[in-house]
Scaffold this motif. Structure first.
Motif, short mmCIF file in Angstrom:
data_model
loop_
_atom_site.label_atom_id
_atom_site.label_comp_id
_atom_site.label_asym_id
_atom_site.label_seq_id
_atom_site.Cartn_x
_atom_site.Cartn_y
_atom_site.Cartn_z
N ARG A 26 0.83 -1.21 0.00
CA ARG A 26 0.00 0.00 0.00
C ARG A 26 0.87 1.26 0.00
O ARG A 26 0.55 2.24 -0.67
CB ARG A 26 -0.95 0.00 1.20
CG ARG A 26 -2.11 -0.98 1.06
CD ARG A 26 -3.17 -0.75 2.13
NE ARG A 26 -2.68 -0.84 3.48
CZ ARG A 26 -2.71 -1.92 4.24
NH1 ARG A 26 -3.22 -3.05 3.78
NH2 ARG A 26 -2.25 -1.90 5.47
N HIS A 31 -1.41 4.36 -1.65
CA HIS A 31 -2.72 4.23 -1.01
C HIS A 31 -2.99 5.50 -0.21
O HIS A 31 -2.10 6.00 0.50
CB HIS A 31 -2.72 3.00 -0.09
CG HIS A 31 -4.07 2.65 0.42
ND1 HIS A 31 -4.62 3.24 1.53
CD2 HIS A 31 -4.98 1.75 -0.04
CE1 HIS A 31 -5.82 2.73 1.74
NE2 HIS A 31 -6.06 1.82 0.81
N PRO A 32 -4.19 6.06 -0.30
CA PRO A 32 -4.45 7.37 0.32
C PRO A 32 -4.30 7.42 1.83
O PRO A 32 -3.99 8.48 2.38
CB PRO A 32 -5.89 7.68 -0.09
CG PRO A 32 -6.49 6.41 -0.56
CD PRO A 32 -5.35 5.52 -1.00
N THR A 33 -4.51 6.30 2.53
CA THR A 33 -4.43 6.36 3.99
C THR A 33 -3.19 5.70 4.57
O THR A 33 -2.97 5.78 5.78
CB THR A 33 -5.68 5.70 4.63
OG1 THR A 33 -5.73 4.33 4.23
CG2 THR A 33 -6.95 6.41 4.21
N GLU A 34 -2.38 5.03 3.74
CA GLU A 34 -1.22 4.30 4.28
C GLU A 34 -0.06 5.25 4.51
O GLU A 34 0.39 5.94 3.60
CB GLU A 34 -0.78 3.19 3.33
CG GLU A 34 0.24 2.27 3.95
CD GLU A 34 -0.31 1.53 5.17
OE1 GLU A 34 0.13 1.82 6.28
OE2 GLU A 34 -1.16 0.66 5.00
N CYS A 35 0.40 5.29 5.75
CA CYS A 35 1.56 6.10 6.08
C CYS A 35 2.19 5.57 7.37
O CYS A 35 1.60 4.76 8.09
CB CYS A 35 1.20 7.57 6.23
SG CYS A 35 0.14 7.95 7.62
N LYS A 76 4.50 9.32 4.38
CA LYS A 76 4.23 8.54 3.17
C LYS A 76 5.53 8.37 2.40
O LYS A 76 6.52 9.06 2.66
CB LYS A 76 3.18 9.24 2.31
CG LYS A 76 1.81 9.34 3.00
CD LYS A 76 0.79 10.06 2.17
CE LYS A 76 0.11 9.24 1.16
NZ LYS A 76 -0.55 8.02 1.57
#
Length: 139
Positions: A26, A31-35, A76
């Protein structure tokens, strides 16, 4: 027999921190929320291991890659740095062998690029870490 992947981050004390492959994927898939906010703005060592599995248990290590991953201010993947990493990896691949000129001089560009790639994006195991990695994977 199947294939498995294990990913570990390495902290400043050389501790192995297991990261699920799903999170790693991710991270690299934007992926927009993976950090990873704990690594925001940092360059972290990682180990990427490809395994043979039998009944979902590791039986053989096929490959180990040791590299660096850089995070942006939000935790990110630093896309710009990762793109440089991949570009240098491709440029350093000498798929056709050393290039020769008419006067029999070998062009060493690929070798110099490989050295630059290793210096910037790869690292070698400190003493004892490979043994700890093997114990972590095989139990």
């Amino acid at each position: 027999m199947g294939m498995g992947i294990r990913v570990f981050f390495i902290d400043n004390n050389d501790a192995l921190i297991k990261v699920s492959y799903a999170r790693w994927d991710r991270l690299h898939s934007d992926h927009p929320t993976e950090c990873f906010p704990e690594y925001a703005g940092k360059k972290i060592r990682y180990i990427f291991v490809i395994l043979d599995l039998e009944e979902r248990k590791p039986v053989f290590i096929n490959r180990i890659d040791c590299g660096y991953v850089t995070f942006d201010a939000a935790g990110k993947l630093d896309r710009e740095e990762w793109a440089k990493h991949l570009l240098l990896a491709v440029e350093s691949a000498d798929l056709l062998g050393p290039e020769k000129t008419d006067d029999n001089v070998i062009m060493a560009r690929a070798e110099f690029l490989r050295r630059r790639y290793h210096h910037r994006y790869r690292w070698d195991f400190p003493h004892g870490m490979l043994d700890r990695l093997i114990k972590t994977i095989f139990g």
